[in-house]
Design an enzyme around this catalytic site. Structure first.
Site, PDB file in Angstrom:
ATOM      1  N   GLU A  46       0.836  -1.210   0.000  1.00  0.00           N
ATOM      2  CA  GLU A  46       0.000   0.000   0.000  1.00  0.00           C
ATOM      3  C   GLU A  46       0.864   1.251   0.000  1.00  0.00           C
ATOM      4  O   GLU A  46       1.974   1.258   0.547  1.00  0.00           O
ATOM      5  CB  GLU A  46      -0.940   0.044   1.213  1.00  0.00           C
ATOM      6  CG  GLU A  46      -2.175  -0.832   1.104  1.00  0.00           C
ATOM      7  CD  GLU A  46      -1.959  -2.210   1.690  1.00  0.00           C
ATOM      8  OE1 GLU A  46      -2.643  -3.159   1.240  1.00  0.00           O
ATOM      9  OE2 GLU A  46      -1.098  -2.352   2.577  1.00  0.00           O
ATOM     10  N   THR A  47       0.318   2.287  -0.625  1.00  0.00           N
ATOM     11  CA  THR A  47       0.894   3.634  -0.611  1.00  0.00           C
ATOM     12  C   THR A  47      -0.207   4.574  -0.162  1.00  0.00           C
ATOM     13  O   THR A  47      -1.343   4.458  -0.621  1.00  0.00           O
ATOM     14  CB  THR A  47       1.400   4.034  -2.006  1.00  0.00           C
ATOM     15  OG1 THR A  47       2.434   3.132  -2.408  1.00  0.00           O
ATOM     16  CG2 THR A  47       1.941   5.452  -2.014  1.00  0.00           C
TER      17      THR A  47
END
Length: 277
Positions: A46-47
Site C-alpha cells: 500500500e501507498t
C-alpha cells in the site's frame, strides 16, 4: 511539485522486518490517476497520501492505494500513516489521540498505550462454506482432522480463516498452493505453546496486493481478534505474530478496551525525503 515523502516499516520494532508503507505527506492536489500511478511505481503493498480532511473532527485525511486499486481502510496503512504524519510535524487536536479520516469514515488511533492502536472495525462472522473449506484444505494439503475451526470473516474484506492445531503447522503451508485468482481471502491461524512471546501465528496467503503472501496484515488480524473475542478467547491482551515464513518479525498487539478490540503495533521510519509529483 516537490512533496514530502516517508517510507516506513509497520508492525515491527526492527527496520525492514515489518510491512513496508510509502507515504506522501503532501497529497493535496494529486488526481486519483496520479495517486494510483505512484502506488504502482512504489510497488509497496500500500501507498498512502495525506490530504486535508473533510470532517473537522479529523486531524488529517488519508487515501490508501494498493498497486491495483484504492482501499477504504487497511490496518498497516492506518498506523504507518499516523506515524509518518507525526514524524512530519503533525500535532493532534487532542493529546494522546489521532483521528484519521479515510474511506470508511473516522478512525481513532490511541497513542496512550505501549504502542499506537486503532479500534478493530465491526466484523461479520459466519461458518465457512463447506465446499470452499474442502477446496482450500485440499489445495493446502490440510487434513480434516487438523481443522479446529473454519470461519468467514468480513470487516470490509472477506477472509476465509482456518485454524490449525499449532503455529508450526501454519508455517509449514505453501502459499503458492492457493494463489490468486483461483483463491481469494485465504488466511490461517495456529497457536504457539504457552510461554512464547506471541500467542498465535497468522498468515494471509492471498493478499489483495497480489504479493505471494502479505508480511503483516492489520485488517486480517483485526477480524481474527474480533472473532476470538466473540468466542470468549480474548480474555487478556495478546500478541499475534505474522511474517515469520517470510523472514519478518511482525507483531500485532491486541487489547480489549471496554467493548472495543484494539489493534496496535510499532512503526519504524526508514526513509525521509521528497518526491516530485
Amino acid at each position: 511539485m516537490v512533496r514530502r515523502f516517508v517510507q516506513c516499516d509497520v508492525f515491527s520494532d526492527v527496520a525492514l522486518k515489518g510491512n513496508g508503507l510509502a507515504v506522501v505527506l503532501d497529497g493535496a492536489g494529486l488526481s486519483d490517476a496520479q495517486m494510483q500511478d505512484f502506488a504502482v511505481w512504489t510497488n509497496q503493498a500500500e501507498t498512502t497520501f495525506i490530504v486535508p480532511p473533510v470532517d473537522r473532527a479529523a486531524d488529517y485525511g488519508v487515501r490508501i492505494f494498493s498497486p491495483t486499486h484504492e482501499m477504504p481502510f487497511a490496518g498497516h496503512p492506518t498506523l504507518g500513516s499516523c506515524a509518518a504524519w507525526l514524524q512530519g510535524g503533525g500535532v493532534p487536536r487532542a493529546p494522546g489521540r489521532v483521528v484519521q479520516e479515510c474511506g470508511i469514515g473516522l478512525v481513532e488511533i490511541d497513542l496512550s498505550g505501549t504502542v499506537p492502536a486503532f479500534v478493530a472495525p465491526p466484523t461479520a462472522i459466519t461458518p465457512m462454506d463447506a465446499a470452499e473449506r474442502l477446496r482450500i484444505c485440499g489445495a493446502l494439503g490440510i487434513r480434516a482432522a487438523e481443522v479446529l475451526a473454519a470461519v468467514t470473516l468480513d470487516n470490509g474484506v472477506l477472509r476465509h480463516v482456518i485454524e490449525l492445531p499449532d503455529a508450526e503447522r501454519v508455517l509449514s503451508l505453501d502459499a503458492a498452493a492457493v494463489s490468486l485468482p483461483a483463491f481469494a481471502g485465504v488466511s490461517v491461524i495456529g497457536r504457539y505453546p504457552a510461554g512464547q512471546t506471541a500467542a498465535f501465528e497468522t498468515r494471509n496467503l492471498t493478499p489483495a496486493s497480489l504479493m505471494a503472501e502479505d508480511p503483516i496484515t492489520g485488517s486480517m488480524n483485526a477480524a481474527i481478534a474480533v472473532w476470538l473475542k466473540a468466542e470468549g478467547r480474548l480474555e487478556t491482551d495478546i500478541v499475534i505474530a505474522q511474517g515469520t515464513a517470510m523472514g519478518r518479525l511482525g507483531r500485532v498487539h491486541v487489547a480489549r478496551r471496554g467493548a472495543d478490540v484494539m489493534i496496535g503495533g510499532q512503526t519504524v521510519i526508514v526513509i525521509e525525503g521528497t518526491v516530485h509529483l
